[in-house]
Enzyme design. Structure first.
Site, mmCIF file in Angstrom:
data_model
loop_
_atom_site.group_PDB
_atom_site.id
_atom_site.type_symbol
_atom_site.label_atom_id
_atom_site.label_comp_id
_atom_site.label_asym_id
_atom_site.label_seq_id
_atom_site.Cartn_x
_atom_site.Cartn_y
_atom_site.Cartn_z
ATOM 1 N N HIS A 131 -1.747 0.399 7.040
ATOM 2 C CA HIS A 131 -2.313 0.676 6.001
ATOM 3 C C HIS A 131 -1.530 2.229 5.627
ATOM 4 O O HIS A 131 -1.436 2.964 6.766
ATOM 5 C CB HIS A 131 -3.685 0.520 5.846
ATOM 6 C CG HIS A 131 -4.060 0.594 4.346
ATOM 7 N ND1 HIS A 131 -3.768 -0.213 3.273
ATOM 8 C CD2 HIS A 131 -4.984 1.295 3.577
ATOM 9 C CE1 HIS A 131 -4.137 0.169 2.216
ATOM 10 N NE2 HIS A 131 -5.009 1.109 2.239
ATOM 11 N N ASP A 173 -7.559 6.105 -1.941
ATOM 12 C CA ASP A 173 -6.515 5.193 -1.494
ATOM 13 C C ASP A 173 -6.534 4.434 -3.012
ATOM 14 O O ASP A 173 -7.158 3.599 -3.399
ATOM 15 C CB ASP A 173 -7.523 3.935 -0.547
ATOM 16 C CG ASP A 173 -6.459 2.907 -0.114
ATOM 17 O OD1 ASP A 173 -5.463 2.794 -0.690
ATOM 18 O OD2 ASP A 173 -7.094 1.985 0.765
ATOM 19 N N CYS A 210 0.652 -1.127 0.047
ATOM 20 C CA CYS A 210 0.038 0.013 0.012
ATOM 21 C C CYS A 210 0.737 1.344 -0.100
ATOM 22 O O CYS A 210 0.445 2.330 -0.635
ATOM 23 C CB CYS A 210 -0.800 -0.223 1.352
ATOM 24 S SG CYS A 210 -0.150 -0.335 2.728
#
Lengths: 733, 346
Positions: free
Chosen positions: A516, A532, A456
């Site tokens: 994350h 995101d 991520c």
């Protein structure tokens, strides 16, 4: 303990006054050894490896000595002339031991800077504990060792307090006490001793619970130095690969308890921890001043003012109230669904809607938050903030810059531009993986155009970079995504949540593996928007958690066999794990989280208005009642067991006199009558015999003759007088 | 003599009796005292020893000094029960049965060498000892009071002896053995034998007259019963007898003893009956009385424990006279187990 004073009294008489050589029985020595191993194992996580090696060495040594002693003991008893010969006890010479000890202390002192005060003290304690076992020369040494052991168990609880560890510490406590008890009653079987210890612990548990609830939590008289433990969780700089590493850990990060309404969907659970606005070409970091050094009040005031004077942005109907209980991370960061407010004074609400704790999180901490999920963040920001979020180091990632400029021309609208980047990620061959390939100089160019595989933070970094390069203020946000819902934690006192219809019971557990990173871009009129890019490459990660492929990757990387990901494979094991998690949650919430304030609240509920005298009264009362209760029950049990007969005062006095003689080397065998003992005394201590004869005569009259009350009183007075004279006589010798 | 004497008078009489007995049974003051205590405690006495150690002399002296009627039965293997208790015989003159009382109709019966008689004859003594009455041809006759049996026996290893059954042993309050006299005592015995008074060896008691009469003895026995016993001493007696029962009683008396049963459990002694503990108490009282005390000390219990209990605890087939035997006896070991000051040890 006073209940057992009779028996101890006897024991004192029974023990031989001159103990030439103290030694534990073989069985007890081994028990002690095992107990020491358990105690050290308990704290081993905090010890540095060299210290562990030293301690292990001394334990092995100790075991060898014990083994040697046991065999030589056997040999000497075979020869039968063991009494005439000196027992061949194997001991390390004190000089050598002293040298070893000094060397160890020096080593600890030298490494003290790295360890910090608390840890070096713990090192010292453990080291002393391991070495003390070599010089058990007297009873006192044994007691010292025992106390050190207890101290070590308590010290281990400084670092870790979760339920499983508390249970393990309890077991260690039982073992320690059993060893002590076994020392006193060698004849008893170990199982019997254990039974006794458990019984005693059970009896004291009630008292402990009452004291835990009502005893005032005084602030410590001295400052306990903070454990200089390694920080866990997210750090405030992020390089590509950092979060992938963190995601392999199955440690608990924090738990959330939603007090009313429904839990938001998985994809809404973006737990913000840090906002990183500075990029130096390699890593993202944050600018905000260190909370430990800044005067908090101004900062706090500014933040609160900002939020309070945005009346239209926060809608009361969207309010989401929840409680978060974090595990100790040894950092200041806390977690929240932005934007969140709180009235908790121990929290620091920062202007970027992140939250910090004023104190280092060295213990589990619980706090309540109100979040307004759909409200915008910072619709108006200052020009300098805008500039800060556009800043990029010169000459970094030229290919990305080029791409960004291209996009800027293609899509004038910043939202569309973001969408375009996401589309590119979605449509090209990008991989989401826990094992990203290494990047040269953390080059985002290399990632975005060549390797095309990352976790991520790679996608978020690259995306943020592109947005900045194309002229959209953007920043990197780290935190946690999602969480595991556990509905097994039935809540005993959720009167508040029960009022709400369809109240959810249970809690969310968020693990380190849920770590994350994502981006936020600032759009005119809308404030900061969450984007995101992970959703583009792996939608499943955002909507429900790790895909099976990721999980397998995680399994392969994680060498911890007991990690819950392994357990997840079996339904019943998973259920068991969830149940334990629920129990641990309650433990954290009610036992570890039982703070000063909670205690005050509870007392307030019980008493109404808190007044000092009332509190004092209730505390004293509760303690007195509980102590009386415990003792009452014990007395009752004792009474039922055997109709207890109090020792007569003259017998006590007589036995005191006997004790004095025993300490002077003349012990009365139990089966010898007082009269006969007097004859023995006359031979051995003729100068004492007259004084003791008077004591003896009075005692005999009192104990064996039928006397009226009056006579008894008179005679007892005489006995007391004789006893005093006897003591005077003994002092002369 | 008035039936009730003052304590000091009692003491005087006791000392007289003891002095008289000791003047004949030389060098054995402790045994004489115990024998007297046995009679004062209304118990029967068994004297076990080798032949020629003065058993009969002691029994004889006891009877005479206490002023009691006395008869001796020499037990042999062909002695019949009728010889002991008596029998009915037809009187030809008036054609009626006439009771011929046996030797047992005396206040003191000396059953000499009792273990030479057959068990049948021995058991004839049994009813008499326990009930103080005998049955002859269906009629029951009361025995005179006070009634004592003083039996002597040879060690069981001797030829031609029948061991006394446990039931009968239990009926004797004490078993004494005299043992060899010390050098001085033996010299005195030899001198008296060699000297002018030759009649002494033949009938050593002839010269002695009763010091106390029947009423006086009964009063004294009554006084013995009135000696007080403190709770501690009672518990001491209980603890002593309880230890001997440890193999038969599930629950040990105290935790302390439970640890010790291991050492005693492999001794296999016979448990002491309540009759035994009663005998122990009476004997201790009598010893206290002889020592001029109106209360019992643990010392008294210890003094009589061996003689009262050893023959109930185990059958000793071999010599019992040596000091060594007493030191290693079960009775001695039991004594060592119990704390005098805190018998039921908490």
């Amino acid at each position: 303990m006073s209940l057992f004073s009779f028996s101890t009294n006897k024991k004192v008489i029974a023990t031989k006054p001159k103990i030439a050589h103290f030694s534990l029985s073989t069985q007890n020595s081994w028990l002690l050894w095992c107990c020491q191993c358990i105690n050290i194992a308990l704290i081993s996580a905090e010890l540095s490896s060299w210290m562990l090696a030293i301690i292990a060495l001394s334990f092995v040594w100790q075991a060898l000595l014990l083994n040697k002693n046991a065999t030589s003991h056997k040999l000497s008893s075979d020869k039968k002339n063991s009494q005439s010969k000196k027992k061949p006890d194997h001991h390390i010479s004190p000089v050598f031991l002293g040298f070893f000890a000094i060397a160890g202390c020096l080593a600890i002192t030298l490494s003290a800077q790295g360890l910090g005060v608390l840890l070096s003290m713990v090192h010292l304690l453990s080291f002393a504990y391991a070495l003390k076992a070599f010089e058990l020369k007297s009873r006192r040494d044994f007691y010292q060792l025992f106390l050190l052991g207890l101290f070590l168990v308590a010290a281990a609880l400084i670092f870790k307090q979760d339920l499983s560890f508390a249970l393990i510490a309890m077991v260690a406590l039982v073992v320690n006490l059993a060893v002590l008890l076994q020392f006193f009653s060698r004849a008893q079987a170990v199982s019997n001793t254990l039974k006794t210890v458990l019984l005693l612990l059970g009896q004291s548990m009630f008292l402990a619970a009452v004291l835990f609830i009502v005893f005032p939590r005084l602030s410590p008289f001295w400052q306990v130095p903070q454990a200089n433990s390694a920080t866990t969780g997210l750090s405030d700089t992020v390089q590509p690969g950092d979060i992938a590493k963190l995601a392999q850990s199955s440690e608990l990060a924090f738990r959330v308890n939603f007090s009313q309404g429904n839990i938001p969907t998985y994809s809404q659970l973006y737990w913000r921890a840090m906002v990183l606005e500075d990029y130096d070409g390699r890593a993202w970091s944050r600018t905000a001043p260190d909370p430990a050094t800044v005067s908090h009040d101004n900062y706090q005031l500014e933040a609160i003012n900002k939020r309070l004077f945005m009346p239209n942005t926060f809608k009361e109907s969207e309010k989401l109230n929840y409680q978060i209980i974090t595990e100790p991370s040894f950092q200041h960061w806390l977690f929240a669904l932005a934007p969140a407010t709180s009235k908790d004074n121990s929290l620091l609400l920062l202007p970027d809607y992140t939250i910090q704790s004023r104190k280092l999180l060295s213990q589990a901490k619980g706090y309540h938050l109100d979040s307004y999920l759909n409200s915008p963040l910072e619709v108006n920001i200052a020009q300098e903030r805008k500039a800060q979020n556009l800043a990029l180091p010169a000459r970094s990632n030229p290919r990305l810059v080029q791409l960004a400029q291209q996009l800027a021309q293609q899509y004038p609208d910043s939202e569309q531009r973001a969408q375009a980047v996401l589309t590119q990620i979605r449509e090209q061959q990008y991989f989401y993986t826990l094992e990203p390939p290494r990047l040269l100089n953390n080059s985002l160019d290399q990632f975005f155009f060549d390797t095309k595989a990352g976790f991520c933070e790679h996608y978020a970094s690259a995306f943020t970079f592109i947005m900045r390069a194309s002229g959209v203020p953007a920043r990197l946000v780290t935190g946690y995504l999602g969480g595991e819902y556990n509905n097994l934690s039935s809540d005993g006192t959720t009167n508040r949540s029960n009022e709400a219809q369809g109240a959810q019971q249970g809690h969310l557990s968020i693990y380190q593996s849920d770590a994350h990173a994502w981006s936020e871009i600032w759009v005119e009129g809308k404030g900061w928007l969450r984007v995101d890019p992970t959703a583009a490459v792996d939608p499943m990660r955002v909507n429900s958690g790790f895909s099976t492929q990721l999980q397998q990757q995680q399994l392969a990387l994680n060498n911890n066999l007991l990690s819950f990901n392994h357990l997840k494979k079996f339904a019943w094991l998973n259920e068991l794990r969830l149940r334990f998690d629920a129990l641990d949650y309650q433990w954290t919430r009610w036992v570890l989280g039982y703070s000063n304030d909670k205690q005050r609240d509870l007392l307030q509920q019980l008493l109404g208005k808190v007044q000092a005298w009332k509190v004092a009264l209730i505390i004293i009362g509760a303690m007195a009642i509980s102590i009386a209760l415990v003792f009452g029950v014990m007395l009752l049990i004792n009474h039922q067991k055997k109709q207890k007969r109090a020792l007569s005062p003259w017998l006590v006095l007589y036995q005191k006199a006997l004790l004095i003689l025993a300490n002077n080397g003349l012990e009365k065998p139990v089966n010898v009558t007082p009269q006969k003992f007097l004859l023995i005394l006359k031979i051995k201590y003729p100068e004492l015999s007259l004084a003791f004869a008077r004591v003896n005569a009075s005692f005999t009259r009192l104990n064996y003759q039928e006397l009226t009350r009056e006579e008894q009183k008179k005679e007892f007075k005489k006995l007391q007088q004789h006893y005093k004279n006897f003591i005077k006589a003994t002092k002369k010798i | 003599m008035s039936p009730v004497l003052s304590p000091s008078e009692n003491q005087q009489v006791i000392q007289d009796i003891l002095a008289t007995i000791e003047s004949v049974v030389l060098g054995k003051p402790q045994e004489c005292k115990l024998a007297l205590a046995c009679l004062l405690a209304q118990g029967h006495l068994l004297i076990e020893d080798l032949p020629g150690m003065g058993k009969t002399t002691l029994a004889h002296m006891l009877a005479t000094t206490l002023g009691l009627s006395y008869q001796r039965i020499q037990f042999t293997s062909d002695l019949l029960p009728a010889d002991v208790v008596g029998f009915s015989m037809l009187n030809h003159t008036d054609n009626s049965f006439e009771l011929h009382k046996g030797a047992i109709f005396n206040q003191v019966v000396l059953a000499d060498e009792i273990n030479r008689a057959s068990p049948k004859t021995q058991s004839a003594l049994l009813e008499a000892m326990a009930e103080e009455q005998v049955s002859i041809d269906g009629a029951t006759y009361e025995l005179p009071s006070p009634f004592f049996v003083i039996a002597t026996q040879n060690p069981l290893s001797h030829s031609g002896t029948y061991p006394l059954p446990e039931s009968q042993l239990d009926r004797f309050m004490m078993r004494l053995s005299l043992g060899f006299p010390d050098l001085a005592a033996e010299k005195k015995i030899l001198l008296s034998h060699n000297g002018k008074n030759k009649t002494l060896t033949k009938a050593p008691t002839v010269n002695h007259t009763a010091i106390i009469d029947q009423a006086g003895l009964l009063a004294m026995q009554q006084a013995v019963q009135e000696v007080t016993v403190a709770n501690d001493v009672l518990e001491y007696i209980i603890a002593l007898s309880h230890i001997s029962r440890s193999a038969y009683v599930d629950k040990p008396l105290t935790a302390q003893q439970s640890n010790k049963t291991g050492s005693l459990g492999d001794l296999h002694c016979n448990p002491l009956s309540p009759r035994a503990s009663k005998a122990l108490l009476s004997a201790a009282k009598a010893v206290a009385f002889i020592d001029n005390r109106d209360y019992v000390l643990p010392d008294d219990v210890q003094a009589v424990f061996y003689v009262v209990c050893q023959h109930r605890l185990e059958q000793t087939p071999t010599q019992i006279l040596s000091q060594h035997a007493q030191k290693n006896s079960i009775a001695q070991r039991i004594l060592e187990q119990v704390d005098v000051l805190n018998p039921l040890a908490y």
